[in-house]
Design a protein around this motif. Sequence first.
Motif, short mmCIF file in Angstrom:
data_model
loop_
_atom_site.label_atom_id
_atom_site.label_comp_id
_atom_site.label_asym_id
_atom_site.label_seq_id
_atom_site.Cartn_x
_atom_site.Cartn_y
_atom_site.Cartn_z
N THR A 31 0.82 -1.22 0.00
CA THR A 31 0.00 0.00 0.00
C THR A 31 0.85 1.27 0.00
OG1 THR A 31 -0.24 0.09 2.42
CG2 THR A 31 -1.88 -1.18 1.20
N GLY A 32 2.09 1.17 0.48
CA GLY A 32 2.99 2.33 0.45
C GLY A 32 3.24 2.79 -0.98
N TYR A 35 0.80 5.46 -2.02
CA TYR A 35 1.13 6.81 -1.52
C TYR A 35 2.31 7.38 -2.30
CZ TYR A 35 -2.16 6.11 2.26
OH TYR A 35 -3.31 5.92 2.97
N ARG A 36 3.24 6.51 -2.67
CA ARG A 36 4.38 6.95 -3.48
C ARG A 36 3.90 7.42 -4.86
NH1 ARG A 36 9.65 5.13 -1.83
NH2 ARG A 36 9.50 4.29 0.26
N ARG A 87 10.51 4.50 -6.42
CA ARG A 87 11.55 4.02 -5.48
C ARG A 87 12.72 4.98 -5.36
NH1 ARG A 87 8.87 1.20 -2.23
NH2 ARG A 87 7.23 0.32 -3.51
N ALA A 95 6.21 10.84 -0.02
CA ALA A 95 5.04 9.99 0.19
C ALA A 95 4.56 10.12 1.63
CB ALA A 95 5.39 8.54 -0.12
N SER A 96 5.51 10.19 2.55
CA SER A 96 5.16 10.32 3.96
C SER A 96 4.42 11.65 4.18
CB SER A 96 6.43 10.25 4.81
OG SER A 96 6.14 10.43 6.16
N SER A 99 0.95 11.60 2.63
CA SER A 99 0.07 10.64 3.30
C SER A 99 -0.56 11.22 4.56
CB SER A 99 0.83 9.36 3.65
OG SER A 99 1.66 9.56 4.78
N ARG A 105 -5.65 10.18 2.07
CA ARG A 105 -5.91 8.92 2.80
C ARG A 105 -7.30 8.39 2.44
NH1 ARG A 105 -1.69 7.92 5.60
NH2 ARG A 105 -2.53 5.87 6.01
N GLY A 125 1.52 -2.02 5.19
CA GLY A 125 1.45 -0.56 5.21
C GLY A 125 1.69 0.00 6.60
N ARG A 126 0.91 1.02 6.93
CA ARG A 126 1.05 1.66 8.25
C ARG A 126 -0.22 1.55 9.07
NH1 ARG A 126 4.99 2.07 5.65
NH2 ARG A 126 6.77 3.47 5.83
N ASP A 127 -1.37 1.50 8.37
CA ASP A 127 -2.67 1.56 9.07
C ASP A 127 -3.61 0.46 8.59
OD1 ASP A 127 -2.97 2.53 6.50
OD2 ASP A 127 -4.50 4.00 7.05
N ILE A 128 -3.06 -0.63 8.09
CA ILE A 128 -3.93 -1.68 7.55
C ILE A 128 -4.75 -2.33 8.68
CG2 ILE A 128 -4.03 -3.82 6.17
CD1 ILE A 128 -2.89 -1.32 4.69
N ARG A 176 11.13 9.94 9.24
CA ARG A 176 9.93 9.33 8.65
C ARG A 176 9.09 8.65 9.74
NH1 ARG A 176 8.66 5.78 4.06
NH2 ARG A 176 10.74 4.90 3.94
N ASP A 180 5.28 9.69 10.31
CA ASP A 180 4.21 8.71 10.14
C ASP A 180 3.46 8.43 11.45
OD1 ASP A 180 4.93 8.56 7.50
OD2 ASP A 180 6.03 6.67 7.67
N ARG A 183 1.27 11.98 12.72
CA ARG A 183 0.19 12.62 11.96
C ARG A 183 -1.16 12.36 12.64
NH1 ARG A 183 1.12 8.38 7.49
NH2 ARG A 183 -0.26 6.74 8.19
O1 DC Z 1 5.99 1.62 2.94
P1 DC Z 1 6.57 2.79 2.21
O2 DC Z 1 7.90 3.22 2.78
O3 DC Z 1 6.65 2.57 0.73
O4 DC Z 1 5.53 3.99 2.44
C1 DC Z 1 5.77 5.32 2.01
C2 DC Z 1 4.96 6.28 2.88
O5 DC Z 1 3.57 6.11 2.63
C3 DC Z 1 5.13 6.09 4.39
O6 DC Z 1 6.21 6.83 4.91
C4 DC Z 1 3.80 6.53 4.94
C5 DC Z 1 2.82 6.28 3.83
N1 DC Z 1 1.96 5.13 4.06
C6 DC Z 1 0.84 5.31 4.84
O7 DC Z 1 0.65 6.40 5.37
N2 DC Z 1 -0.04 4.30 5.02
C7 DC Z 1 0.15 3.11 4.46
N3 DC Z 1 -0.74 2.12 4.64
C8 DC Z 1 1.32 2.88 3.67
C9 DC Z 1 2.21 3.91 3.51
#
Ligand code: DC
Length: 220
Positions: A31-32, A35-36, A87, A95-96, A99, A105, A125-128, A176, A180, A183
Motif C-alpha cells: 500500500t505504500g 502513496y508513493r 523508489r 510519500a510520507s 500521506s 488517505r 502498510g502503516r494503518d492496515i 519518517r 508517520d 500525523r
Molecule cells: O511503505 P513505504 O515506505 O513505501 O511507504 C511510504 C509512505 O507512505 C510512508 O512513509 C507513509 C505512507 N503510508 C501510509 O501512510 N499508510 C500506508 N498504509 C502505507 C504507507
Amino acid sequence: MIIAIDGPAGAGKTTISKALAARLGYTYIDTGALYRGFALKAQREGVDINDDARLKKMCDEISLYFKNDDGELRLYLDGADVTKEIREPQMSMMASDISARPMVREALLHVQRELGRERKVILEGRDIGTVVFPEADCKFYLDASVEERARRRHKDFVKAGKEVAIEKLIEDIKQRDHNDSSRKHAPLMQADDAIHIDSTNFSFDEVIDQLVTIIKNKQG
Ligand code: DC
C-alpha cells in the motif's frame, strides 16, 4: 483471509510480505506504493500538497492500479508504469508528507479496500490493521531497531550500486518514523490485536517461519 502487516519504514515488511505471499499462495499488496504514486504525481505536476483545491482535483483524477508481471507487482500511474520512479530516495519522504493529508488517505482507503476484496490477500502498510481492515484475520506489527533498519537499507543501496552514508539513513528513518506516527489521521501504530514481531535479532527465514506458524494456527 486478510493478513495485515504494519510497521515503520525499513522494518522488512516488503521482503517479508512478498515471501509470505509466495509461500502461502496469497496476493501481495504494497500500500505504500500507492502513496508513493500520489507523491510522484504531485511532484510531476508541481502540486503543493497544502493546496486543498489542487489536491482535491488530483484525488478526483488520479488513476492508480497494480499489474502483476510474472509475480512482480508493478504500479501504474495514469496508465504508465512508475514502479521504478516511485523508489527514488526522495519519494519516501514525499510519500510520507502527502500521506498526512486526510483527502489523500480517504481516496486511497477506497482503493485499498477494493484490492482487499481478493480472497487471500496480504496487505502491508502503516494503518492496515487499524483503519483499512480493522477486521483483518491476522495482524502483525513488524519492527526492528532504527540502527538495524538503516543497516538493511544500506545493504540494499550498496546492492543497487548506490552510495549513501548510514548516518544519513538513520536520520531519514527517524524523521519518517516521526512523521508517520505523529500525523493526526491514521497514524502508524500497533493495532490492539496485532502480534508484535521485533526482527532486530532474527534472520529473514526465522521471521518468515514465525509468521507462517502463527497464520497456520489461525487458519486452523
Ligand atoms: O511503505 P513505504 O515506505 O513505501 O511507504 C511510504 C509512505 O507512505 C510512508 O512513509 C507513509 C505512507 N503510508 C501510509 O501512510 N499508510 C500506508 N498504509 C502505507 C504507507
